[in-house]
Motif scaffolding. Structure first.
Motif, PDB file in Angstrom:
ATOM      1  N   SER A  42      -0.883   1.481  -2.345  1.00  0.00           N
ATOM      2  CA  SER A  42      -1.329   0.303  -1.594  1.00  0.00           C
ATOM      3  C   SER A  42      -0.468  -0.928  -1.854  1.00  0.00           C
ATOM      4  O   SER A  42      -0.206  -1.711  -0.934  1.00  0.00           O
ATOM      5  N   GLY A  43      -0.034  -1.129  -3.086  1.00  0.00           N
ATOM      6  CA  GLY A  43       0.684  -2.347  -3.420  1.00  0.00           C
ATOM      7  C   GLY A  43       2.180  -2.322  -3.205  1.00  0.00           C
ATOM      8  O   GLY A  43       2.832  -3.373  -3.255  1.00  0.00           O
ATOM      9  N   ASP A  44       2.734  -1.117  -2.943  1.00  0.00           N
ATOM     10  CA  ASP A  44       4.200  -1.048  -2.861  1.00  0.00           C
ATOM     11  C   ASP A  44       4.706  -0.050  -1.823  1.00  0.00           C
ATOM     12  O   ASP A  44       5.870   0.327  -1.842  1.00  0.00           O
ATOM     13  N   PHE A  45       3.835   0.366  -0.886  1.00  0.00           N
ATOM     14  CA  PHE A  45       4.248   1.443   0.020  1.00  0.00           C
ATOM     15  C   PHE A  45       5.386   1.047   0.951  1.00  0.00           C
ATOM     16  O   PHE A  45       6.229   1.879   1.298  1.00  0.00           O
ATOM     17  N   GLU A  46       5.442  -0.209   1.362  1.00  0.00           N
ATOM     18  CA  GLU A  46       6.525  -0.623   2.253  1.00  0.00           C
ATOM     19  C   GLU A  46       7.876  -0.592   1.539  1.00  0.00           C
ATOM     20  O   GLU A  46       8.876  -0.149   2.113  1.00  0.00           O
ATOM     21  N   LEU A  47       7.886  -1.008   0.295  1.00  0.00           N
ATOM     22  CA  LEU A  47       9.116  -0.928  -0.501  1.00  0.00           C
ATOM     23  C   LEU A  47       9.507   0.529  -0.718  1.00  0.00           C
ATOM     24  O   LEU A  47      10.693   0.889  -0.623  1.00  0.00           O
ATOM     25  N   ALA A  48       8.522   1.386  -0.977  1.00  0.00           N
ATOM     26  CA  ALA A  48       8.801   2.813  -1.185  1.00  0.00           C
ATOM     27  C   ALA A  48       9.418   3.443   0.060  1.00  0.00           C
ATOM     28  O   ALA A  48      10.379   4.217  -0.024  1.00  0.00           O
ATOM     29  N   ILE A  49       8.880   3.100   1.222  1.00  0.00           N
ATOM     30  CA  ILE A  49       9.420   3.653   2.466  1.00  0.00           C
ATOM     31  C   ILE A  49      10.841   3.148   2.699  1.00  0.00           C
ATOM     32  O   ILE A  49      11.727   3.910   3.110  1.00  0.00           O
ATOM     33  N   ALA A  50      11.068   1.876   2.407  1.00  0.00           N
ATOM     34  CA  ALA A  50      12.417   1.322   2.559  1.00  0.00           C
ATOM     35  C   ALA A  50      13.409   2.010   1.630  1.00  0.00           C
ATOM     36  O   ALA A  50      14.611   2.023   1.910  1.00  0.00           O
ATOM     37  N   CYS A  51      12.894   2.605   0.547  1.00  0.00           N
ATOM     38  CA  CYS A  51      13.750   3.338  -0.394  1.00  0.00           C
ATOM     39  C   CYS A  51      13.817   4.827  -0.072  1.00  0.00           C
ATOM     40  O   CYS A  51      14.472   5.584  -0.797  1.00  0.00           O
ATOM     41  N   GLY A  52      13.124   5.267   0.993  1.00  0.00           N
ATOM     42  CA  GLY A  52      13.248   6.651   1.426  1.00  0.00           C
ATOM     43  C   GLY A  52      12.034   7.538   1.263  1.00  0.00           C
ATOM     44  O   GLY A  52      12.128   8.754   1.430  1.00  0.00           O
ATOM     45  N   SER A  53      10.873   6.971   0.967  1.00  0.00           N
ATOM     46  CA  SER A  53       9.670   7.795   0.852  1.00  0.00           C
ATOM     47  C   SER A  53       9.356   8.485   2.176  1.00  0.00           C
ATOM     48  O   SER A  53       9.492   7.897   3.248  1.00  0.00           O
ATOM     49  N   THR A  54       8.879   9.724   2.090  1.00  0.00           N
ATOM     50  CA  THR A  54       8.424  10.446   3.280  1.00  0.00           C
ATOM     51  C   THR A  54       6.912  10.635   3.282  1.00  0.00           C
ATOM     52  O   THR A  54       6.358  11.191   4.220  1.00  0.00           O
ATOM     53  N   MET A  55       6.248  10.178   2.211  1.00  0.00           N
ATOM     54  CA  MET A  55       4.797  10.311   2.113  1.00  0.00           C
ATOM     55  C   MET A  55       4.264   9.191   1.226  1.00  0.00           C
ATOM     56  O   MET A  55       4.740   8.998   0.103  1.00  0.00           O
ATOM     57  N   VAL A  56       3.293   8.444   1.736  1.00  0.00           N
ATOM     58  CA  VAL A  56       2.693   7.362   0.957  1.00  0.00           C
ATOM     59  C   VAL A  56       1.219   7.659   0.719  1.00  0.00           C
ATOM     60  O   VAL A  56       0.558   8.291   1.549  1.00  0.00           O
ATOM     61  N   ARG A  57       0.704   7.181  -0.420  1.00  0.00           N
ATOM     62  CA  ARG A  57      -0.670   7.453  -0.841  1.00  0.00           C
ATOM     63  C   ARG A  57      -1.416   6.117  -0.908  1.00  0.00           C
ATOM     64  O   ARG A  57      -1.227   5.348  -1.837  1.00  0.00           O
ATOM     65  N   ILE A  58      -2.257   5.848   0.077  1.00  0.00           N
ATOM     66  CA  ILE A  58      -2.900   4.544   0.191  1.00  0.00           C
ATOM     67  C   ILE A  58      -4.417   4.697   0.139  1.00  0.00           C
ATOM     68  O   ILE A  58      -4.992   5.469   0.908  1.00  0.00           O
ATOM     69  N   GLY A  59      -5.041   3.960  -0.765  1.00  0.00           N
ATOM     70  CA  GLY A  59      -6.490   4.031  -0.913  1.00  0.00           C
ATOM     71  C   GLY A  59      -7.180   2.713  -0.671  1.00  0.00           C
ATOM     72  O   GLY A  59      -7.887   2.530   0.328  1.00  0.00           O
ATOM     73  N   SER A  60      -7.006   1.747  -1.564  1.00  0.00           N
ATOM     74  CA  SER A  60      -7.778   0.502  -1.516  1.00  0.00           C
ATOM     75  C   SER A  60      -7.595  -0.264  -0.208  1.00  0.00           C
ATOM     76  O   SER A  60      -8.553  -0.827   0.329  1.00  0.00           O
ATOM     77  N   LEU A  61      -6.400  -0.290   0.343  1.00  0.00           N
ATOM     78  CA  LEU A  61      -6.183  -1.006   1.600  1.00  0.00           C
ATOM     79  C   LEU A  61      -6.954  -0.380   2.764  1.00  0.00           C
ATOM     80  O   LEU A  61      -7.468  -1.075   3.640  1.00  0.00           O
ATOM     81  N   LEU A  62      -7.066   0.934   2.761  1.00  0.00           N
ATOM     82  CA  LEU A  62      -7.736   1.639   3.852  1.00  0.00           C
ATOM     83  C   LEU A  62      -9.248   1.596   3.731  1.00  0.00           C
ATOM     84  O   LEU A  62      -9.956   1.529   4.732  1.00  0.00           O
ATOM     85  N   PHE A  63      -9.746   1.652   2.504  1.00  0.00           N
ATOM     86  CA  PHE A  63     -11.188   1.807   2.311  1.00  0.00           C
ATOM     87  C   PHE A  63     -11.856   0.544   1.783  1.00  0.00           C
ATOM     88  O   PHE A  63     -12.965   0.608   1.257  1.00  0.00           O
ATOM     89  N   SER A  64     -11.227  -0.604   1.927  1.00  0.00           N
ATOM     90  CA  SER A  64     -11.765  -1.839   1.344  1.00  0.00           C
ATOM     91  C   SER A  64     -13.124  -2.212   1.894  1.00  0.00           C
ATOM     92  O   SER A  64     -13.916  -2.867   1.214  1.00  0.00           O
ATOM     93  N   LYS A  65     -13.452  -1.802   3.108  1.00  0.00           N
ATOM     94  CA  LYS A  65     -14.735  -2.209   3.715  1.00  0.00           C
ATOM     95  C   LYS A  65     -15.861  -1.219   3.386  1.00  0.00           C
ATOM     96  O   LYS A  65     -17.004  -1.468   3.744  1.00  0.00           O
ATOM     97  N   PHE A  66     -15.523  -0.092   2.740  1.00  0.00           N
ATOM     98  CA  PHE A  66     -16.560   0.902   2.480  1.00  0.00           C
ATOM     99  C   PHE A  66     -17.170   0.685   1.106  1.00  0.00           C
ATOM    100  O   PHE A  66     -16.523   0.247   0.184  1.00  0.00           O
TER     101      PHE A  66
ATOM    102  N   LEU B  51       1.081   9.557   6.015  1.00  0.00           N
ATOM    103  CA  LEU B  51       0.096   8.788   5.269  1.00  0.00           C
ATOM    104  C   LEU B  51      -0.965   9.714   4.678  1.00  0.00           C
ATOM    105  O   LEU B  51      -1.594  10.493   5.403  1.00  0.00           O
ATOM    106  N   VAL B  52      -1.160   9.618   3.365  1.00  0.00           N
ATOM    107  CA  VAL B  52      -2.269  10.290   2.691  1.00  0.00           C
ATOM    108  C   VAL B  52      -3.283   9.215   2.318  1.00  0.00           C
ATOM    109  O   VAL B  52      -2.964   8.280   1.575  1.00  0.00           O
ATOM    110  N   ALA B  53      -4.495   9.320   2.849  1.00  0.00           N
ATOM    111  CA  ALA B  53      -5.552   8.364   2.541  1.00  0.00           C
ATOM    112  C   ALA B  53      -6.222   8.785   1.237  1.00  0.00           C
ATOM    113  O   ALA B  53      -6.831   9.852   1.163  1.00  0.00           O
ATOM    114  N   VAL B  54      -6.097   7.958   0.205  1.00  0.00           N
ATOM    115  CA  VAL B  54      -6.651   8.296  -1.103  1.00  0.00           C
ATOM    116  C   VAL B  54      -8.129   7.925  -1.114  1.00  0.00           C
ATOM    117  O   VAL B  54      -8.494   6.747  -1.162  1.00  0.00           O
TER     118      VAL B  54
END
Length: 218
Positions: A194-218, A25-28
């Protein structure tokens, strides 16, 4: 905690691809300041991504006391290359052409340095996106490795198709995964936000870039 929830979703998606599959996981952090980065670090997150060189420089300097792994995920202007390679070790996700690779290699030679990077693929063939077309990716990857040896390619990156059609998004991820597998010794297939990381992993991603889901409260 939000991070725990995201990690659980990543874990479930990872298992859908394979029990031994590994996903990083890379936190954007491009939309938040250093306090938010430090707060997520305290929860256990270590890899963070920025899309502007000046913000990456500022945050890495202010947080230099933390053992963070930084990622450059945005397009890089040629006049920012020197500043970028002067920073602490950074993985660049956005090598999108041979011209960009050459520009990096020339400056790396002058500084006697090496730089880890990913080749960006425009798997969805969208005019709004940067990156090499899928049919040109393997040839370009090998050309960069041979002609720009100071740019150490670790794999590939793509942004999923801009669409509500899950089949189209999956197709862009599957196309990139096939190229990743054809490379043979690549270690990183960076796909999914954030909007498609689960689909990406199911297709073989080894690294996801997630920002808005992680930092929504900041």
């Amino acid at each position: 905690m939000v991070l725990d929830q995201i990690l659980e979703r990543i874990e479930q998606a990872r298992l859908s691809f394979g029990r031994h599959h590994i996903v990083q996981l890379v936190a954007v952090s491009k939309a938040v300041d250093t306090d938010a980065v430090a707060a997520l670090y305290a929860q256990g997150q270590r890899a963070f991504g920025e899309n502007r060189v000046q913000e990456l420089e500022r945050k890495s300097r202010l947080l230099a006391d933390l053992p963070l792994a930084w990622h450059m995920i945005g397009r890089i202007q040629e006049n920012k290359i020197n500043k970028l390679i002067d920073l602490a070790p950074v993985l660049i996700h956005s090598i999108d052409s041979f011209k960009t690779a050459q520009a990096f290699h020339k400056r790396l030679e002058l500084k006697n340095r090496f730089q880890f990077a990913l080749l960006q693929i425009n798997a969805a063939r969208e005019a709004s996106k940067q990156g090499v077309l899928p049919e040109e990716a393997l040839e370009l990857y090998e050309r960069i490795r041979h002609e720009c040896p100071r740019l150490l390619l670790q794999g590939v990156m793509t942004i999923g198709a801009h669409s509500d059609d899950q089949a189209l998004i999956a197709k862009s991820f599957e196309t990139t995964r096939r190229i990743f597998e054809q490379i043979g010794d690549a270690s990183i297939c960076s796909m999914g936000m954030s909007g498609d990381f689960e689909l990406a992993i199911a297709c073989g991603s080894t690294m996801v870039r997630i920002g808005s889901l992680l930092f929504s409260k900041f």
